[in-house]
Design an enzyme around this catalytic site. Structure first.
Site, PDB file in Angstrom:
ATOM      1  N   HIS A   1     -27.083  21.409   1.121  1.00 21.02           N
ATOM      2  CA  HIS A   1     -27.300  21.906  -0.237  1.00 21.02           C
ATOM      3  C   HIS A   1     -26.380  23.083  -0.541  1.00 21.02           C
ATOM      4  O   HIS A   1     -26.171  23.921   0.331  1.00 21.02           O
ATOM      5  CB  HIS A   1     -28.763  22.341  -0.360  1.00 21.02           C
ATOM      6  CG  HIS A   1     -29.130  22.786  -1.732  1.00 21.02           C
ATOM      7  ND1 HIS A   1     -29.250  21.895  -2.779  1.00 21.02           N
ATOM      8  CD2 HIS A   1     -29.383  24.020  -2.224  1.00 21.02           C
ATOM      9  CE1 HIS A   1     -29.574  22.578  -3.862  1.00 21.02           C
ATOM     10  NE2 HIS A   1     -29.655  23.861  -3.564  1.00 21.02           N
TER      11      HIS A   1
ATOM     12  N   CYS B   1       0.827  -1.213   0.000  1.00 17.70           N
ATOM     13  CA  CYS B   1       0.000   0.000   0.000  1.00 17.70           C
ATOM     14  C   CYS B   1       0.859   1.259   0.000  1.00 17.70           C
ATOM     15  O   CYS B   1       0.649   2.171  -0.794  1.00 17.70           O
ATOM     16  CB  CYS B   1      -0.933  -0.003   1.214  1.00 17.70           C
ATOM     17  SG  CYS B   1      -1.828   1.539   1.381  1.00 17.70           S
TER      18      CYS B   1
ATOM     19  N   ALA C   1      12.434 -13.766   5.769  1.00 16.57           N
ATOM     20  CA  ALA C   1      12.321 -14.816   6.782  1.00 16.57           C
ATOM     21  C   ALA C   1      11.439 -15.924   6.230  1.00 16.57           C
ATOM     22  O   ALA C   1      10.560 -15.681   5.398  1.00 16.57           O
ATOM     23  CB  ALA C   1      11.699 -14.247   8.055  1.00 16.57           C
TER      24      ALA C   1
END
Ligand code: NDP
Length: 466
Positions: A437, A43, A116
């Site tokens: 709005h 990411c 690992a």
């Protein structure tokens, strides 16, 4: 038996880092973590973060066009300097990598900057031969891009490569129709590359709501991507400094670069899992139970390596829940049932949560509330781009089962829709909210009448006989 660590984590991506940090800092566990590449994982280093920065970079021309639409005479994006951008991107990724490492160091996690693998159920072996024991081992190694298996595919690029290109290709073929293909086709086109997208299906983004898939497909075309549906490469060959692509239908074309965005697979190969009897699924994913525990009790796994819902925030939640459960005596499971996601195409993103129309219809009867409109901001600037918002509502219980938004910043909107939907909100609850709005999101609380009803045999018959 005494162990070197209470927890050893293999993989320093989103899931592994979160688990290590929480286990160590909140619950006092002695934790070691191995990462063979850069801290932060897919990411941060090769995925969401650099991708989104590239999406921002790729919008300059569209923003300049919009500014002209608002009266800014001569507004012009200028010339894109890939090297300058890459330099800044590298610096930002280094900063983030430092932040991830710093978080682990502050939590007293031992970092091993090497690969690992498992030696036995309580022992990992590092690349330098060192063996370390741990009461629990967490595998959080993520996934890797998978290639389609055609001759010459090694000549192509994968998404990792896009962030380190020396120069941008003049003419590029993107293969696939998923998240990565759609986002990178948007980026490459926005940065000025002549971009062809070849997808074997009939509309991009399989698995998303059908109507929304058609909108994304049309939008890619509208921004200048040459979308070829029902098209797939069969082989790649070098042709001078370029690549000749032979397609399954017998055609052939030359591109400067080919990028495969043909899915990702769990990165389990060579970890020693099979030897230990850790059960794997069909794609090589680690099979885990609802506590992220594998078939070997001391071994757990979180994130893309388990191939559940392959999204960063899910991996983070799984890693955190694992630490709470195993080290904090606070058993926590992750609910994978209702996860929002967004595809960062432009100018409109696609964001979704819950059931699609197709899925909901099978459960029927459901009411579909849909609004399609031209957003005020782009309309004023002269654009015809339409936004679409859709709520899928259980006709009997009035519960909102799905929400799909195709519009500017749809990802931001779906995040907020995820809250009421997680609480089981009904359409009446949505309606009770007074609109803000003028916004795009107000459509979500002002759709009064259903556009159609699905999955209701009686009403379907009535329509048929009418
Ligand atoms: P996806 O699974 O989304 O899409 C893979 C695409 O490749 C599909 O269109 C698929 O076609 C096609 N494909 C698969 N195999 C072949 C083949 N042999 N030949 C031709 N086409 C093929 O994978 P991505 O690589 O795009 O992304 C991987 C994962 O990463 C996503 O599932 C997502 O979880 C995550 N991601 C999330 C992002 C976000 O949240 N914004 C952004 C990027 C990635 P078909 O549909 O026919 O199977």
């Amino acid at each position: 038996m005494t162990f070197d660590y209470d927890l050893f984590v293999i993989g320093g991506g989103s899931g592994g880092v979160r688990a290590a940090r929480i286990a160590a800092s909140e619950y006092g566990a002695r934790v070691g973590l191995a990462e063979e590449s850069r801290m932060g994982g897919t990411c941060v280093i090769r995925g969401c973060v650099p991708k989104k920065l590239m999406i921002f970079a790729s919008q300059a021309e569209a923003q300049a066009a919009e500014a002209r639409g608002y009266g800014w005479q001569g507004a012009d994006a200028g010339r894109f300097d890939w090297q300058a951008f890459r330099h800044k991107l590298d610096a930002e990724l280094t900063r983030l990598e430092g932040a991830y490492t710093g978080g682990l160091v502050a939590a007293d996690v031992d970092i091993h900057k090497q690969r690992a693998r498992l030696h036995d159920a309580h022992t990992v072996e590092l690349a330098d031969g060192q063996r370390l024991t741990a009461k629990h081992i967490l595998i959080a190694v993520g996934g890797r891009p998978s290639l389609p298996g055609i001759p010459g595919e090694e000549l192509g690029l994968i998404s990792d490569d896009l962030f380190t290109l020396e120069t941008l290709p003049g003419r590029v073929l993107v293969v696939g129709g998923g998240f990565i293909a759609c986002e990178f086709a948007t980026i490459l086109r926005g940065l000025g590359c002549e971009t062809v997208l070849a997808y074997r299906g009939d509309a991009v983004l399989r698995g998303f709501d059908g109507e929304m898939r058609r909108h994304v497909t049309e939008q890619l075309r509208a921004i200048g991507v040459d979308v070829r549906l029902g098209s797939n490469p069969a082989r790649l060959d070098r042709e001078g400094g370029a690549l000749r692509v032979g397609f399954e239908d017998g055609g052939a074309e030359v591109f400067d670069a080919v990028m495969f965005a043909t899915g990702r697979a769990p990165y389990t190969k060579g970890l020693g899992l099979e030897e230990l009897g850790v059960r794997l699924g069909r794609k090589g994913e680690i099979a885990v139970d609802e506590w992220s525990q594998s078939s070997v009790p001391s071994i757990y796994a979180v994130g893309d390596v388990t191939d559940r819902v392959n999204l960063t925030p899910v991996a983070i939640r799984e890693g955190h829940s694992f630490a709470d459960t195993v080290f904090g005596a606070k058993p926590r499971k992750v609910d994978h049932g209702l996860v929002a996601s967004a595809v960062y195409t432009r100018p409109h993103e696609l964001a979704s949560i819950g059931l699609t129309e197709d899925e909901a219809e099978k459960r029927g009867p459901v009411d579909i509330y849909a609004a399609s409109f031209r957003p005020m901001r782009s309309l004023f600037a002269g654009s015809d781009a339409r936004a679409v918002m859709k709520l899928i509502v259980d006709a009997e219980s009035d519960k909102v089962l799905g929400c799909h938004i195709f519009g500017p910043e749809a990802g931001e909107m779906i995040q907020m829709v995820a809250v009421p939907m997680g609480m089981g909100a009904t359409k009446a609850d949505f309606d009770a909210a007074i609109a803000v709005h003028p916004t795009l999101a107000e459509e979500l609380v002002t759709m009064r009448k259903p556009t159609r009803r699905l999955g209701d045999d009686k009403s379907d018959k009535q329509h048929a006989s009418a």
